[in-house]
Design a protein around this motif. Sequence first.
Motif, PDB file in Angstrom:
ATOM      1  N   ASN A 199       0.855  -1.177   0.000  1.00  0.00           N
ATOM      2  CA  ASN A 199       0.000   0.000   0.000  1.00  0.00           C
ATOM      3  C   ASN A 199       0.897   1.234   0.000  1.00  0.00           C
ATOM      4  O   ASN A 199       1.534   1.549   1.009  1.00  0.00           O
ATOM      5  CB  ASN A 199      -0.914  -0.009   1.228  1.00  0.00           C
ATOM      6  CG  ASN A 199      -1.984   1.060   1.166  1.00  0.00           C
ATOM      7  OD1 ASN A 199      -1.869   2.036   0.430  1.00  0.00           O
ATOM      8  ND2 ASN A 199      -3.035   0.873   1.956  1.00  0.00           N
ATOM      9  N   LEU A 206      -0.408  -5.464   1.739  1.00  0.00           N
ATOM     10  CA  LEU A 206      -1.811  -5.818   1.530  1.00  0.00           C
ATOM     11  C   LEU A 206      -1.919  -7.274   1.088  1.00  0.00           C
ATOM     12  O   LEU A 206      -0.986  -7.836   0.525  1.00  0.00           O
ATOM     13  CB  LEU A 206      -2.436  -4.918   0.475  1.00  0.00           C
ATOM     14  CG  LEU A 206      -2.683  -3.453   0.854  1.00  0.00           C
ATOM     15  CD1 LEU A 206      -3.126  -2.663  -0.361  1.00  0.00           C
ATOM     16  CD2 LEU A 206      -3.725  -3.345   1.961  1.00  0.00           C
ATOM     17  N   GLY A 241      -7.545  -7.433   3.313  1.00  0.00           N
ATOM     18  CA  GLY A 241      -8.348  -7.073   2.153  1.00  0.00           C
ATOM     19  C   GLY A 241      -7.682  -7.489   0.860  1.00  0.00           C
ATOM     20  O   GLY A 241      -6.457  -7.614   0.769  1.00  0.00           O
ATOM     21  N   GLU A 258      -6.454   1.463  -1.724  1.00  0.00           N
ATOM     22  CA  GLU A 258      -6.944   0.579  -0.672  1.00  0.00           C
ATOM     23  C   GLU A 258      -6.590   1.117   0.706  1.00  0.00           C
ATOM     24  O   GLU A 258      -5.626   1.873   0.868  1.00  0.00           O
ATOM     25  CB  GLU A 258      -6.349  -0.824  -0.821  1.00  0.00           C
ATOM     26  CG  GLU A 258      -7.160  -1.750  -1.704  1.00  0.00           C
ATOM     27  CD  GLU A 258      -8.470  -2.157  -1.070  1.00  0.00           C
ATOM     28  OE1 GLU A 258      -8.479  -2.707   0.038  1.00  0.00           O
ATOM     29  OE2 GLU A 258      -9.506  -1.916  -1.692  1.00  0.00           O
ATOM     30  N   ASP A 262      -8.661  -3.482   5.988  1.00  0.00           N
ATOM     31  CA  ASP A 262      -9.646  -4.430   5.471  1.00  0.00           C
ATOM     32  C   ASP A 262      -9.360  -5.841   5.974  1.00  0.00           C
ATOM     33  O   ASP A 262      -8.211  -6.204   6.240  1.00  0.00           O
ATOM     34  CB  ASP A 262      -9.641  -4.427   3.951  1.00  0.00           C
ATOM     35  CG  ASP A 262     -10.097  -3.098   3.367  1.00  0.00           C
ATOM     36  OD1 ASP A 262     -10.562  -2.245   4.141  1.00  0.00           O
ATOM     37  OD2 ASP A 262      -9.977  -2.915   2.142  1.00  0.00           O
ATOM     38  N   ASP A 299     -14.387  -4.150   3.761  1.00  0.00           N
ATOM     39  CA  ASP A 299     -13.582  -3.874   2.576  1.00  0.00           C
ATOM     40  C   ASP A 299     -13.830  -2.447   2.101  1.00  0.00           C
ATOM     41  O   ASP A 299     -14.978  -2.026   1.920  1.00  0.00           O
ATOM     42  CB  ASP A 299     -13.946  -4.876   1.469  1.00  0.00           C
ATOM     43  CG  ASP A 299     -12.900  -4.936   0.372  1.00  0.00           C
ATOM     44  OD1 ASP A 299     -11.862  -4.277   0.514  1.00  0.00           O
ATOM     45  OD2 ASP A 299     -13.128  -5.649  -0.615  1.00  0.00           O
ATOM     46  N   VAL A 301     -13.255   0.325  -0.952  1.00  0.00           N
ATOM     47  CA  VAL A 301     -13.000   0.405  -2.386  1.00  0.00           C
ATOM     48  C   VAL A 301     -12.883   1.882  -2.760  1.00  0.00           C
ATOM     49  O   VAL A 301     -13.771   2.686  -2.443  1.00  0.00           O
ATOM     50  CB  VAL A 301     -14.126  -0.264  -3.205  1.00  0.00           C
ATOM     51  CG1 VAL A 301     -13.774  -0.268  -4.687  1.00  0.00           C
ATOM     52  CG2 VAL A 301     -14.369  -1.684  -2.713  1.00  0.00           C
ATOM     53  N   TYR A 645     -11.669  -4.156 -12.129  1.00  0.00           N
ATOM     54  CA  TYR A 645     -10.853  -4.477 -10.964  1.00  0.00           C
ATOM     55  C   TYR A 645     -10.021  -5.717 -11.302  1.00  0.00           C
ATOM     56  O   TYR A 645     -10.574  -6.759 -11.648  1.00  0.00           O
ATOM     57  CB  TYR A 645     -11.734  -4.758  -9.743  1.00  0.00           C
ATOM     58  CG  TYR A 645     -12.643  -3.609  -9.363  1.00  0.00           C
ATOM     59  CD1 TYR A 645     -12.290  -2.729  -8.348  1.00  0.00           C
ATOM     60  CD2 TYR A 645     -13.851  -3.404 -10.028  1.00  0.00           C
ATOM     61  CE1 TYR A 645     -13.121  -1.680  -7.996  1.00  0.00           C
ATOM     62  CE2 TYR A 645     -14.687  -2.352  -9.695  1.00  0.00           C
ATOM     63  CZ  TYR A 645     -14.316  -1.492  -8.678  1.00  0.00           C
ATOM     64  OH  TYR A 645     -15.134  -0.445  -8.336  1.00  0.00           O
TER      65      TYR A 645
END
Length: 662
Positions: A199, A206, A241, A258, A262, A299, A301, A645
């Motif tokens: 991240n 992540l 996540g 992100e 998560d 989560d 987004v 995605y």
Amino acid sequence: MRKITLLSYFIFHGLLLGYELPVVHIESLKVEDPPLNSFSTINEISKDKLDTFSTRSLQDLSSVIPNTNISGIGNRMDKTISLRGVSNYVSFESSVGMYIDDTPVPFSYGFGMVDMKNVSHIEFIKGSQATSFGKNAQSAIINIQTNAPQKESVVKGLIGFGSYGTSEFYGFASTPKEDHEVSASFSITHDKSDGFSKNILDGKMLGNTEFTSFSTKLLYSPLSNFSTALNYTKSQSDDGGSAFKIDTKENPYSIDNEMSGDFVKMDMDLISFVMKYSYGDTLFTSATSITNLCIKRDDYVGILGGLQLGFDIELKEFSQEFKYKKRFNNSELLLGAYYSDMVKFDYKEIQTLLTLYPFPISSINNLNNPNSTMALFSNYKYYIDENFTLLTGLRYQATKRLFDRNLSNFGYPYSTHVDASSKWYALLPMISLSYDTSKGSTLYATYTKNYSPGGYNYRSEESLLGFRAEKIDSFEIGYKKRVAQTLFSSALFYNNIRDHVVNQFNDTLSSYAVNVDGYAYGLEVDAEYQSDRILLYATLGTTQTKIEASNDGLYDGKEFIDVADVTASLGAKFAMGGGMYAKSDIRYMGERYYDVQNSAKLNGYAIADVAFGYEKKGFKAELYSENVCDKKASDFMISTYSNNYYHFVKPMVLGFRIENRF
């Protein structure tokens, strides 16, 4: 692809020329109906094959099983299985059924919770299998058996470490009593990874994963013709996540959309009690199972000013299956009954738009969707003569679904409530004819009627929006042959699919289902060779699909979602002098579409693994490199009206593991 092929070729060629190889011990896979005598394609995955292909999760079997794609967005909750053109893309209910130690897994949510370290063998039995198993499935049954108690005391342990904070532990113990009437086994697994993506907003990793599983079996055999087995498995996962890129494939492991908080937490209990009683040519089996699965997910987004998704799901299912088998002079009869009751399906989903409006607004969906299924199934095998065998079967199934939902949608000042109760009935025939030669080969032709009951879309604002039952007419012609140390099988298949359920997404990542008509056809080949010097496995599959009829003809002529046009795999293990060995594998996944308009497409890719090790007298040490060429490829995607995605394969991972049997 060329670099990977050349690398594996030089590894294999050098080993074959340079060393004298001792005996490689193969763990045989015992099935009730040997693959040469079966009336459908059975892809067997032995312990040796799992090891050769460096199988760490069920997803690693993609391409190893021809025309099979097992994927998802990175966590254990979301597993999509596509097989021979039939896919359960982001659906709760899979077109594939799964059994673990005679315990049916209710939904695809539980597929990711399989402890692969404790698996002894797997059977992918293709076709509906509606007249052989209680749990119905349109495209295949995945029959998994885990390590069972031994006749002698056994203790095994495995520990390993790798890059990206990868660690693994597995322990197994078997403790029989002196009289061998009672035996028990225990296993525990703990796997962990820090994740493969970074991240860039806060510098944290992540996609971290943590998985723990405990399993125990108690076998009681007071008589030679009577046995009972009590199986219990407790599995927990704590994943971060999913790391995915939005609208770009550049810098796949650097994530800028992100949050690091998560998570996806899953907790699953599988309990089964199995009794077997045989008398002469008769075998009676009873399998009782209870499954409980809890999921919590949070989560973020990075779209629409920030979208926060929260899920709280609880499933509980009871099932009972009876089988009666009778062998006559020139025929065999199977009678079966099955009942499952999903007594709890509580689903809560909260979607919150954080900054799109002056203040956060949410959509809250509370859903109860329990269901029950009753089935009677039978097949009759008649040996016409020494060469020809006829198999016929029939299944009757009744499914009842209850649907109760309260929905407070974005911006609505009130909630809507809908409820319904529906029943679906099906009569599913099958017929097959096989020809066995005296030279160890079998040719067969099979027709099966496959079926999945209809249901309701979880998100429809004012009224119920349902989807129809899916029906498939499957035709298969297959050929199997064993020559000395080589087993070869091939099959041609055609699936005529009516009311196929296709899932799509809107911009808030809510899925909805539509029905389309179409077909899928293809070819697959599976071959293996074993000798004192080498284990060699190879598979190839091709599938073509087409939508023939859709609402207003919008999707006519398009291809189905998440179906690879080509899959292929090649794996080999070589033994070297002094207990040394080397192994390598290549897996290829072809092109796939991820929206029904066929505007979102992923290209094919190949992944290679290499390992070198030492194995002698129960001790094993191994150095490995997974994705040795550090291939960067997207293995799954979600396409909405406005965004795409992308999820990516894991990068190159280097590590070692040590295993010992005491």
